[in-house]
Design a protein around this motif. Structure first.
Motif, short mmCIF file in Angstrom:
data_model
loop_
_atom_site.label_atom_id
_atom_site.label_comp_id
_atom_site.label_asym_id
_atom_site.label_seq_id
_atom_site.Cartn_x
_atom_site.Cartn_y
_atom_site.Cartn_z
N SER A 187 -14.85 -5.17 5.91
CA SER A 187 -16.35 -5.30 5.50
C SER A 187 -16.95 -4.08 4.62
O SER A 187 -17.93 -4.35 3.90
N ILE A 188 -15.92 -3.03 4.50
CA ILE A 188 -16.64 -2.13 3.54
C ILE A 188 -15.70 -2.00 2.38
O ILE A 188 -15.45 -0.88 1.53
N HIS A 189 -14.88 -3.27 2.00
CA HIS A 189 -14.27 -3.49 0.63
C HIS A 189 -13.18 -2.50 0.59
O HIS A 189 -12.53 -2.38 -0.64
N LYS A 190 -12.54 -2.02 1.44
CA LYS A 190 -11.08 -1.33 1.65
C LYS A 190 -10.16 -2.26 2.06
O LYS A 190 -9.42 -2.42 3.06
N ILE A 191 -9.77 -3.07 1.10
CA ILE A 191 -8.78 -4.19 1.28
C ILE A 191 -7.51 -3.40 1.43
O ILE A 191 -6.44 -4.02 2.37
N TYR A 192 -7.10 -2.48 0.50
CA TYR A 192 -5.65 -2.03 0.29
C TYR A 192 -5.40 -1.16 1.76
O TYR A 192 -4.26 -1.28 2.33
N GLU A 193 -6.48 -0.40 2.18
CA GLU A 193 -6.43 0.07 3.48
C GLU A 193 -6.20 -0.69 4.58
O GLU A 193 -5.28 -0.30 5.42
N ALA A 194 -6.87 -1.97 4.52
CA ALA A 194 -6.65 -2.91 5.81
C ALA A 194 -5.11 -3.39 5.47
O ALA A 194 -4.75 -3.43 6.83
N ILE A 195 -4.83 -3.49 4.63
CA ILE A 195 -3.20 -4.28 4.33
C ILE A 195 -2.62 -3.19 4.80
O ILE A 195 -1.39 -3.30 5.58
N ASN A 196 -2.54 -1.76 4.37
CA ASN A 196 -1.67 -0.71 5.09
C ASN A 196 -1.75 -0.59 6.38
O ASN A 196 -0.84 -0.36 7.03
N LEU A 197 -2.97 -0.64 7.07
CA LEU A 197 -2.97 -0.53 8.54
C LEU A 197 -2.16 -1.59 9.07
O LEU A 197 -1.36 -1.50 10.13
N LEU A 198 -2.38 -2.86 8.67
CA LEU A 198 -1.56 -3.97 9.38
C LEU A 198 -0.09 -3.72 8.85
O LEU A 198 0.60 -4.04 10.07
N GLN A 199 0.18 -3.51 7.82
CA GLN A 199 1.61 -3.24 7.67
C GLN A 199 2.16 -2.27 8.37
O GLN A 199 3.33 -2.11 9.07
N GLY A 200 1.59 -1.17 8.58
CA GLY A 200 2.04 0.03 9.46
C GLY A 200 2.20 -0.18 10.66
O GLY A 200 3.14 0.47 11.53
N HIS A 201 1.42 -1.30 11.20
CA HIS A 201 1.58 -1.55 12.78
C HIS A 201 2.30 -3.13 12.98
O HIS A 201 2.35 -3.60 13.75
N GLN A 202 3.19 -3.25 11.82
CA GLN A 202 4.23 -4.35 11.67
C GLN A 202 3.42 -5.62 12.09
O GLN A 202 4.02 -6.51 12.42
N PHE A 203 2.17 -5.71 11.62
CA PHE A 203 1.69 -7.10 11.40
C PHE A 203 1.60 -7.71 9.91
O PHE A 203 0.94 -7.90 9.18
N TYR A 204 2.95 -7.93 9.73
CA TYR A 204 3.48 -8.12 8.39
C TYR A 204 2.64 -9.47 7.92
O TYR A 204 2.20 -9.79 6.61
N ARG A 205 2.81 -10.68 8.69
CA ARG A 205 2.41 -11.60 8.47
C ARG A 205 0.64 -11.80 8.28
O ARG A 205 0.25 -12.50 7.13
N GLU A 206 -0.10 -11.06 8.90
CA GLU A 206 -1.41 -10.97 8.76
C GLU A 206 -1.78 -10.31 7.44
O GLU A 206 -2.54 -10.49 6.80
N ALA A 207 -0.95 -9.24 7.25
CA ALA A 207 -1.32 -8.38 6.03
C ALA A 207 -0.94 -9.24 4.64
O ALA A 207 -1.67 -9.08 3.79
N ILE A 208 -0.02 -9.97 4.76
CA ILE A 208 0.35 -10.78 3.65
C ILE A 208 -0.60 -11.93 3.37
O ILE A 208 -1.12 -12.04 2.30
N ALA A 209 -1.21 -12.61 4.64
CA ALA A 209 -2.09 -13.41 4.51
C ALA A 209 -3.37 -12.69 3.86
O ALA A 209 -4.19 -13.52 2.91
N LEU A 210 -3.72 -11.63 3.98
CA LEU A 210 -5.02 -11.03 3.64
C LEU A 210 -4.67 -10.47 2.17
O LEU A 210 -5.57 -10.74 1.33
N ALA A 211 -3.48 -10.12 2.22
CA ALA A 211 -3.15 -9.85 0.45
C ALA A 211 -3.25 -10.81 -0.40
O ALA A 211 -3.85 -11.01 -1.44
N LYS A 212 -2.74 -12.18 0.08
CA LYS A 212 -2.83 -13.19 -0.92
C LYS A 212 -4.32 -13.82 -0.91
O LYS A 212 -4.51 -14.47 -1.92
#
Length: 1467
Positions: free
Chosen positions: A969-994
């Motif tokens: 919501s505050i346009h921190k896409i990379y931080e959101a992806i790193n957050l998901l990846q750091g807690h092993q939500f790889y599937r969601e992180a990849i979906a967000l990145a794509k």
């Protein structure tokens, strides 16, 4: 079974965990095992183990009654008491009367069958093992620490408790307490009765404890007995059981520690044990603060009553606290034995007070062993107790001459390597990734490399430097570099002269040299060839890469294993056979050891790397993963392997045979070393905390035990605590693991870092602090269990756990709470203080009205009133805004004090302080969606900070998906992806990145690669492959799918690699898949796999020939299996086999004689396949594949008219079966490939150039082999015309097999060879054989008759029959049961035998000579004589000419026969 042995360390913090009997046998508990040691005044010898407990042994005691010295008792945390026969090593009986952990045991010195035990709840159990009777007593509700049976009064037992109380009970009076001895104020660690029955006078100084004012000797001898006690309060007390009080207090002396000290004031590190030696009524022995042992003289006056043992020189005393002491008399010497936290067992002479010997023990897994190449016999041990031990195994005076190194380690030692040239330089690697070098002959601390591995170090190896180290300055060019391989799959090169510098990763050099673009498999082991020219690296995927130093050019890749490589070893360089130095042994997590001969790849390297898929030798027999290998430095081709099946196996590699198997360990084996001095001795270490030295020649077993034995061994080991299953976070799981064994070498190899060492395996600081628990426990004991025990003790002493109290309060409130579900609950007021003021008496409320009126109208009486504050807070609601804010401020302070932060936030929002509301919510972690929705009203910066704070708050509550959404919501896409990846939500992180990033953004690829690595580690190979494909890493995708190793996975991986353009990988995977399908005889699927790639046409032809051979041999004894599938074109036909192959090739594969370039290319591809030398143990399917290769090459050469090659390849094909002693296969291959026998040989011979001597020699060899075949068939087919002969024979040293030939077999080719067998197959000779068979039958009947009636002796039988027995034995076996007439009496049989003897006498001498000697004459000459075949045949012919005096034609035939037979033997 073993020569020398280092046992596991005695258990810590036990009151009596060791004891010695009168025969000098010491027993002590170590982990869940009891070790037995034979002691004397000069040296110890470990003689055996008692295995049966499932948890830690907490007590051990011998029976000291005459005649029962070998009977002993043990207790354990499994709450079982066991009685053993130590001499026979067997369990006698056991009982489990205790319901709680047993903490004390003693065998009554008076009642020979009485064993007394006590537990932590205060229960004392008396067990009489002869009658299996038990009695239980509960003298005090306290935790028992120790107990001791009186040596004089059979019913008296002294019991020491945790709180310092000592009681003496009488078990004959139902456990009545005779004395309560109070004086100690802390745990009682040991009790010891005086060996003298009466209380003799003692010298006592007047002290505070001696309140009766006596000074000097105690009163005269009284009835009773003295009792000594040692306590954690640092005192030893002597008690009078006659008077029931203490008579002497001995305070431990403060002694300055030698070397690195331990603070003696720290009670957690103190254990005080006492022992009263027999025959020394006025002397007791006690331990001191720092491991010293003091002898106290109770009759000595003065302040210092003690004398230290081993005070004459440094190093004799223990270095840490002493736990147990026991003594025995051997001859004229009285010995004291002590166990300590320093992991040493010491023997002391009580007369001289000097140390006789020290037996080191081990406190962890033995992970690694290494013999010094410079200091002969110097063995280094890496142990899980964070110490390195260096053992001089050749020491004569001290068989256990061991030095210990611990400085700078602080973790389990998992790898060791001595410098090849520098004496005393020892490299080590640890469980925490540390690499260092110790100089063992100096006192300096080790040098530690500045580069740490992220995981456990598996292997260390010294080798020649490779770039960039080798290209530095002269001072930077060491003769050897140190290489380390660790769990993250990386190999570092360390400069030993500059360990402070950064180590280099050799993967960069490998990539640059070999132009590798794809991801490399993680490395798991490495081994330098002894001459430093070649480096072998084992990988996690089971492959082995061999590189040429120093550029690390890839020479070949071995793809034999399909699981993680655990061990690699090159054969030693200097041996009688120079070819052996190219042998590389490898062991993996599968149970098979492979030996590869890499001579051709090393000596004649090709431009591209070679793929090796066939082993030189295969060593099968182990039943679990291989953990260690070692070549013998004394024997050629002798290898020893160790395995998780708990055994060590010695192999003769060249013969592919087991030599001996060692089964002395009680756990899994981790490492092995061959003695550098003695060729018969081998050293092995394992997870049973022991190191064994054993001799090959003394082992009774040859092969490893079956898997059932493995189960029994597992039962002997202490069960490991199962880790609690962690609840998977959303997005982690959801799929089934494809493989049960994860590709993590930390589990597959040495269990390093697994936490499996349940006792004494932590570093010294952790081990020392373990005593801080409220009960005695072994070092390394689970903290969870300690908490449970502390809780149990608190409940016993009237206290309760805080959790239990809270639980009871909640339950009580729930019971008392009325049912108010129908009553509406009134919400809490947001202004509680002002609201409370409205509930005062009426008079005060009326006064408020007056005060408010005065304030509003500004009368003087309002000067002392501040509305909204203090006592007038309630007026803030009725005056101006400032008064309201003052009221809000006091209400906020009240809410903060009460913890009602939501009310504070509402108040601030109401007065417009949005930032203040957000700040208090952020500070207290009370942000919510409502507040976040209001945050934009305060501006973008405030809103952004609030979102970030809310994200942190959500992460603390594990709401990661919601947190990532707010970051978006505050346009921190990379931080959101790193957050998901750091807690092993790889599937969601990849979906967000794509969804939000550009396709070319590298973050997406990093996500795919990271997720793939996690999935690959967890065994989800298919999903990992999808990730690699999405990341454009097709090579890695194919490799990860192939990891599972089954046919379907290999086929999928091969197709994937082919579609992705990875042709080399597709080629190798297709071949692996086709090989597995071939072994399962699924020929349709084999061709389907290979036809996808044009580059595999040569292998399609090979498997085509293999299928044709398999279908042509089903009616013989060669093919004993059924086919899963086959092609129509493989059905048997009457035409020549090679013609059939050419026809199928032309129709199915388009291979004809017209395209010579294509034929040459196919021939070159197949010629590059190197089949190892065959042995008798090669499976038939594998042997057929070797023959198929020879036949395929022969067929290709025939199409290209390369007739010399045809001859050579044809000869190899028909002689394969002969080389391994499979005569049926030999005969069948000759029938298929040479159907016209000598005519077929002549056909190929006519194609040769007369000037080609080499090819003509091959042709002559072929002719000799065919003659051998003909002789083999004709010899046994012409003996009779009415029966089929079955012969089981051994010829020329080969194994015997059965041959069946029909009487009416085809006689093609017989005419031209009639002269050859003119005599051998003549009628006179056939009659001679028939007479011999008849004589043999009569002999058999006579023997049966004699045995049945028992009328004569064996000698009598021999005198009647010995004249012909040796010549006809094998014939009688062939025609057993053929006799049609059954003799009726011994006289009849004798008469018939006499008639046959007359007929034998009439047989010409020529027939007898031919029959009995022609098959043996050629054995007099072999290839080692150096004689020409024609010379040999002439010699034999002349010998027969002298015997026969005529028949020159026969002599010619004999000469020809011997010549061709000799040529065949020479092959």
């Amino acid at each position: 079974m073993h020569e020398r042995l280092l046992p596991a360390s005695p258990n810590w913090y036990c009151s009596r965990c060791s004891d010695v009997n009168v025969n000098g046998v010491l027993g002590f508990g170590a982990k869940n095992v009891i070790h037995l040691v034979k002691v004397n005044a000069t040296s110890p010898a470990v003689i055996g183990e008692l295995i049966g407990h499932t948890e830690r042994v907490s007590g051990f005691a011998f029976c000291h009654y005459d005649g029962q010295e070998n009977i002993c008792a043990s207790t354990s945390d499994d709450k079982v008491v066991k009685i053993w026969d130590a001499e026979q090593r067997v369990l006698v009986t056991e009982h489990n009367m205790h319901q709680n952990t047993i903490s004390a045991v003693h065998w009554s010195p008076v009642q020979k069958h009485l064993v007394v035990t006590g537990d932590e709840k205060g229960v004392v159990v008396c067990y009489r093992y002869s009658s299996n009777d038990t009695q239980s007593f509960f003298p005090e509700p306290r935790t028992i620490f120790c107990l001791s049976c009186s040596p004089h009064e059979e019913n008296y037992i002294a019991v020491g408790y945790k709180d310092g109380m000592i009681v003496v009970i009488d078990i004959s009076k139902k456990g009545d307490v005779i004395h309560r001895l109070r004086g100690h104020d802390d745990e009682i660690h040991a009790l010891a009765w005086c060996p003298q029955p009466r209380e003799e006078p003692l010298y006592v100084r007047c002290t505070e404890e001696n309140t009766d004012g006596s000074n000097g000797l105690t009163e005269g001898a009284e009835a009773g007995c003295y009792l000594a006690s040692g306590s954690r309060d640092q005192t030893v007390r002597i008690w009078s059981t006659a008077r029931g009080k203490g008579v002497m207090t001995l305070k431990l002396p403060f002694l300055k520690r030698r070397g690195a000290g331990v603070d003696p004031t720290v009670k957690e590190r103190l254990w005080l044990t006492v022992h009263w030696p027999k025959g020394r009524s006025s002397q007791i022995v006690s331990s001191c603060f720092g491991g010293e042992i003091a002898m106290w003289d109770l009759m000595k006056s003065g302040k210092q009553k003690w004398t230290l043992l081993g005070s004459s020189s440094d190093g004799q005393n223990h270095g840490r606290i002493v736990f147990n002491m026991s003594s025995c008399s051997l001859g004229e010497r009285e010995l004291l034995l002590s166990t300590s936290m320093d992991r040493e067992i010491k023997c002391w002479d009580l007369a001289s007070l000097e140390c006789c010997w020290t037996l080191p023990t081990l406190g962890g897994f033995v992970y690694c062993l290494s013999f010094s190449p410079v200091a002969t016999g110097c063995l280094a041990l890496g142990v899980g107790d964070s110490m390195i031990r260096v053992w001089n195994t050749l020491s004569i005076q001290n068989k256990y001459d061991i030095r210990t190194f611990w400085q700078g380690i602080k973790s389990k030692v998992t790898a060791l390597a001595w410098h090849p040239l520098k004496e005393g330089s020892l490299a080590f690697g640890t469980d925490d990734g540390k690499v260092g070098i110790y100089e063992v002959y100096s006192n300096k601390p080790p040098q530690i490399s500045s580069t740490y591995h992220r995981r456990t170090v598996y292997t260390l190896s010294w080798g020649p430097p490779v770039p960039p180290v080798s290209f530095g300055g002269s001072e930077d060019k060491p003769s050897y570099s140190l290489y380390s391989c660790a769990g993250e799959g990386v190999i570092f090169q360390h400069n030993p002269w500059k360990l402070s510098g950064e180590a280099s990763n050799i993967d960069k050099l490998i990539r640059d040299t070999n132009n590798i673009k794809h991801k490399m498999a993680p490395h798991t082991d490495l081994s330098w060839k002894p001459d430093g020219s070649v480096l072998a690296i084992g990988n996690e995927d089971g492959s082995i890469d061999v590189f040429k130093a120093p550029t690390l050019k890839l020479l070949c890749s071995v793809q034999q294993h399909h699981k993680i490589i655990n061990a690699l070893r090159w054969h030693r360089e200097h041996s009688a056979q120079s070819d052996l130095q190219y042998l590389l042994a490898s062991g993996s997590s599968s149970a098979t050891v492979y030996i590869h001969d890499l001579r051709s790849a090393i000596e004649t390297p090709s431009e591209s790397s070679v793929l090796v898929t066939e082993p030189f030798r295969t060593l099968s027999g182990h039943t679990n993963k291989i953990t260690g290998l070692a070549w013998s430095p004394h024997h050629d081709g002798r290898l020893v392997t160790v395995c998780y099946d708990g055994t060590a196996q010695v192999w003769d590699v060249l013969k592919e045979q087991p030599v001996c198997n060692y089964r002395g360990h009680s756990g899994r084996l981790m490492c092995v070393q061959w003695s550098s001095v003695h060729p018969d001795l081998i050293w092995t270490g394992g997870d049973d905390f022991t190191l064994h030295e054993w001799a090959m020649s003394k082992q009774e077993h040859i092969t490893p035990p079956k898997s059932k034995k493995r189960v029994e061994m597992e039962k002997k080991r202490a069960p490991q605590k199962k880790a609690k299953k962690k609840k998977k976070a959303p997005g982690k799981g959801g799929m089934k693991a494809e493989e049960s064994e994860l590709p993590s070498r930390e589990e597959h190899k040495r269990a390093a870092g697994s936490g499996a060492e349940d006792q004494q395996s932590e570093n010294e600081e952790e081990g020392d602090e373990r005593e801080s628990a409220d009960r005695p426990c072994v070092t390394g004991w689970s903290g969870e269990k300690d908490m449970d025990m502390r809780g149990a003790e608190r409940v016993q002493n009237g206290e309760k756990f805080i959790h239990a109290v809270k639980r009871e309060v909640k339950e009580e409130k729930r019971r008392e709470k009325p049912d108010v579900s129908l009553k509406k609950r009134k919400p809490r007021s947001i202004l509680p203080l002002s609201t409370t003021m409205d509930h005062r008496p009426k008079e005060e409320l009326q006064k408020d009205c007056l005060t408010l009126a005065a304030v509003r109208h500004s009368h003087g009486q309002a000067e002392m009133c501040v509305p909204g504050a203090g006592d007038h807070i309630q007026l803030g609601l009725f005056t101006d805004r400032d008064a309201l804010y003052r009221m809000f401020q006091e209400e906020e302070e009240s809410h903060v004090e009460a913890g009602h932060y939501d009310s504070v936030m509402y108040l601030r929002l109401w007065k417009g302080d949005l930032i203040g509301a957000l700040n208090i919510a952020t500070e207290k972690g009370e942000l919510n969606d409502h507040l976040l929705s209001l945050a934009p009203m305060a501006g973008y910066q405030v809103w952004s900070r609030t979102v970030e704070a809310y994200v942190r708050q959500l992460c603390l509550h594990e709401q990661f998906l919601k947190a990532a959404s707010h970051l978006i919501s505050i346009h921190k896409i990379y931080e959101a992806i790193n957050l998901l990846q750091g807690h092993q939500f790889y599937r969601e992180a990849i979906a967000l990145a794509k969804a939000r990033l550009q396709p070319e953004d590298l973050v997406q690829r990093d996500l795919y690669m990271s997720w793939a690595a996690v999935l690959e580690k967890d065994g989800h190979y298919v999903t990992a492959a999808k990730c690699y494909l999405a990341a454009d890493s097709s090579f890695d995708a194919a490799k990860v799918i192939a990891k599972k190793g089954d046919v379907t996975s290999l086929r999928t991986a091969a197709n994937l690699a082919w579609l992705s353009g990875e042709s080399e990988l597709a080629h190798s995977l297709s071949l692996r898949c086709a090989k597995d399908l071939m072994l399962s005889q699924d020929w349709l699927a084999t061709q389907e796999v290979l036809k996808t790639q044009d580059s595999l046409l040569a292998h399609r032809l090979l498997y085509c020939v293999n299928e044709l051979l398999t279908r042509r041999l089903p009616d013989t004894d060669v093919i004993t299996w059924s086919l899963a599938s086959s092609h129509d074109w493989s059905e048997s036909r009457d035409e020549h086999f090679l013609c059939t192959a050419h026809t199928v090739w032309k129709r199915e594969f388009g291979v004809t004689a017209d395209d010579l370039v294509k034929l040459k290319t196919l021939h070159q591809q197949l010629s590059a396949i190197e089949n190892p030398p065959v042995t008798a143990s090669v499976p038939m399917k594998q042997l057929l594949s070797y023959i198929s290769l020879d036949v395929t090459l022969c067929a290709l050469s025939q199409l290209s008219c390369d007739w010399p090659s045809v001859q050579e390849e044809l000869l190899r094909a028909v002689t394969r079966g002969f080389e391994v002693g499979r005569f049926t296969l030999m005969s069948e291959m000759s029938r298929l490939l040479l159907p016209q026998e000598l005519d077929s040989v002549a056909f190929y011979k006519r194609k040769l150039c007369p000037a080609d001597e080499k090819s003509l020699a091959v042709s002559r060899n072929m002719e000799a082999f065919v003659c051998y075949q003909l002789l083999y068939k004709k010899w046994w087919s012409h003996g009779t015309t009415t029966s089929t002969l079955t012969n089981d024979m051994t010829s020329n040293g080969h194994h015997s097999i059965e041959q069946k030939q029909p009487d009416d077999e085809d006689r093609n080719g017989e005419a031209q060879s009639e002269g050859f067998w003119k005599v051998l197959l003549s009628e006179p000779h056939a009659s001679f054989q028939a007479i011999q068979r008849a004589v043999a039958e009569i002999q058999s009947e006579v023997l049966s008759l004699v045995q049945r009636h028992n009328r004569s002796t064996d000698s009598h039988l021999s005198s009647d029959t010995a004249t012909e027995t040796s010549g006809v034995t094998h014939l009688s076996e062939e025609h057993e049961g053929a006799n049609s007439e059954k003799s009726q009496s011994f006289a009849t049989l004798t008469a018939r035998a006499a008639e046959y003897h007359k007929e034998l006498a009439a047989v010409p001498e020529m027939i007898k000579l031919i029959s009995s000697r022609v098959m043996l004459c050629h054995l007099r000459f072999n290839s080692s004589t150096g004689a020409n075949p024609h010379q040999i045949s002439d010699f034999i012919a002349r010998e027969y000419l002298l015997k026969l005096h005529s028949n020159v034609e026969l002599i010619k035939n004999v000469r020809h026969f011997i010549t061709v037979l000799y040529v065949n033997v020479s092959l």
